[in-house]
Design an enzyme around this catalytic site. Sequence first.
Site, PDB file in Angstrom:
ATOM      1  N   LYS A  65       0.840  -1.202   0.000  1.00  0.00           N
ATOM      2  CA  LYS A  65       0.000   0.000   0.000  1.00  0.00           C
ATOM      3  C   LYS A  65       0.873   1.249   0.000  1.00  0.00           C
ATOM      4  O   LYS A  65       2.083   1.183   0.230  1.00  0.00           O
ATOM      5  CB  LYS A  65      -0.915  -0.006   1.226  1.00  0.00           C
ATOM      6  CG  LYS A  65      -0.168   0.026   2.551  1.00  0.00           C
ATOM      7  CD  LYS A  65      -1.105  -0.007   3.732  1.00  0.00           C
ATOM      8  CE  LYS A  65      -0.310   0.038   5.038  1.00  0.00           C
ATOM      9  NZ  LYS A  65      -1.177   0.124   6.224  1.00  0.00           N
ATOM     10  N   ARG A 108      -8.937   0.569  16.391  1.00  0.00           N
ATOM     11  CA  ARG A 108      -8.953   1.415  15.199  1.00  0.00           C
ATOM     12  C   ARG A 108     -10.036   0.881  14.266  1.00  0.00           C
ATOM     13  O   ARG A 108     -11.143   1.381  14.256  1.00  0.00           O
ATOM     14  CB  ARG A 108      -7.562   1.429  14.533  1.00  0.00           C
ATOM     15  CG  ARG A 108      -7.417   2.456  13.445  1.00  0.00           C
ATOM     16  CD  ARG A 108      -6.002   2.501  12.892  1.00  0.00           C
ATOM     17  NE  ARG A 108      -5.569   1.236  12.314  1.00  0.00           N
ATOM     18  CZ  ARG A 108      -4.379   1.027  11.760  1.00  0.00           C
ATOM     19  NH1 ARG A 108      -3.479   1.999  11.752  1.00  0.00           N
ATOM     20  NH2 ARG A 108      -4.066  -0.137  11.240  1.00  0.00           N
ATOM     21  N   TYR A 148      17.773  29.476   7.817  1.00  0.00           N
ATOM     22  CA  TYR A 148      16.673  30.237   8.393  1.00  0.00           C
ATOM     23  C   TYR A 148      16.786  30.272   9.912  1.00  0.00           C
ATOM     24  O   TYR A 148      17.057  29.268  10.557  1.00  0.00           O
ATOM     25  CB  TYR A 148      15.330  29.617   8.008  1.00  0.00           C
ATOM     26  CG  TYR A 148      14.928  29.847   6.576  1.00  0.00           C
ATOM     27  CD1 TYR A 148      14.659  31.127   6.108  1.00  0.00           C
ATOM     28  CD2 TYR A 148      14.811  28.775   5.698  1.00  0.00           C
ATOM     29  CE1 TYR A 148      14.283  31.334   4.792  1.00  0.00           C
ATOM     30  CE2 TYR A 148      14.429  28.975   4.378  1.00  0.00           C
ATOM     31  CZ  TYR A 148      14.170  30.257   3.933  1.00  0.00           C
ATOM     32  OH  TYR A 148      13.794  30.465   2.631  1.00  0.00           O
ATOM     33  N   MET A 150      13.140  24.144   1.954  1.00  0.00           N
ATOM     34  CA  MET A 150      12.248  23.414   1.053  1.00  0.00           C
ATOM     35  C   MET A 150      13.021  22.637  -0.008  1.00  0.00           C
ATOM     36  O   MET A 150      12.676  21.500  -0.343  1.00  0.00           O
ATOM     37  CB  MET A 150      11.281  24.382   0.380  1.00  0.00           C
ATOM     38  CG  MET A 150      10.271  23.693  -0.530  1.00  0.00           C
ATOM     39  SD  MET A 150       9.153  24.840  -1.356  1.00  0.00           S
ATOM     40  CE  MET A 150       8.185  25.447   0.037  1.00  0.00           C
TER      41      MET A 150
END
Length: 361
Positions: A35, A132, A257, A305
Amino acid sequence: MRRAARARIDLNALRHNLRTARRAAPRSRVMAVIKAEAYGHGMLAVARALAAQADAFAISCIDEARVLREAGVTLPLVVLQGFRDAAQLIEVARLGDVQPVIHSTGQLDVLESAALPAPLRVWLKLDTGMHRLGLPPGEAAVLQNRIAALPQVAGVPGLMTHLACADEPERPETGIQLQVFDAATADLPGERSIANSAAVLRTPAACRDWVRPGIMLYGASPLAGETAQSLDLQPVMTVSAPVVAVKRLAAGDAVGYGGGYVCQSPRTMAVVAMGYGDGYPRHAPSGTPVRVHGRRCALMGRVSMDMLCVDVTEVPGVAPGDDVTLWGEGLPVDEIAAAAGTISYELLCSVGGRLRLEYVG
């Protein structure tokens, strides 16, 4: 748009890891979990590579079943989340040997009222403690009989559950879940499936008719405190990216940053074309390892990024175009995940559309 960063997928390592699963559970058939694009490795390529070794594939949804069947994959497919409505159920029946998991009474109601082109094999999922998906274990006999009597169903429904804490074998929850499952199903027919990767490797009592290895197939450890290498698992995905710039920094220079990383002495820094937009974890801290020229180096400052920065002071001759390994061969994905405060599953699944997948083996 593709970037220079890439993920090399070693299909021989993938097959090796499936053999490791078979050795650990020699009396069980293998339902290989593919999956979520085979945990980021490419579902179709993985399915084709394992078609001669797996006995079935486990997937999440009917869309994945459709893609596999349209690509010519013929092994049985078990849809772990089952179906939503009658339209999906009819599609399942048309795809051929796609076996939905029934985990709610709403799904059972849909099944009972559906006009299908062919009967289906199905699985009944019991909630033995993960809370679940799954139906109450105490209702297993009634539910299985109800399902088996339907003309829409072929054969006896299989019985499955999912383990919540198998990655920590010393905890009691797995044993309790097995007791609940066995008490509820002791007198019932049908095949059983319980074991995930962690249970395949450390809980033989959970290895029933079918096992469902997932993360171990891709060469990451499913067990807390144990390395993939110690479990005879080989890394399948190696993520790498090129250096795009090399800079000399002075003591006191801040990197990235926020300026949170400050050089304590003169350093040589390589800027690498890999960032959180490519699936590298943004929260990986300074000091997280990478490999440059076969040597370990450390992240400097925040991940951006599209880029990250690496201290290559101790590695002579680093130049633009040189490859940097972010995880994989020689640098376990589990180690990078731990440094970033996450799990290997998330990193592997995060390798998105910007990276090229290159297959070998």
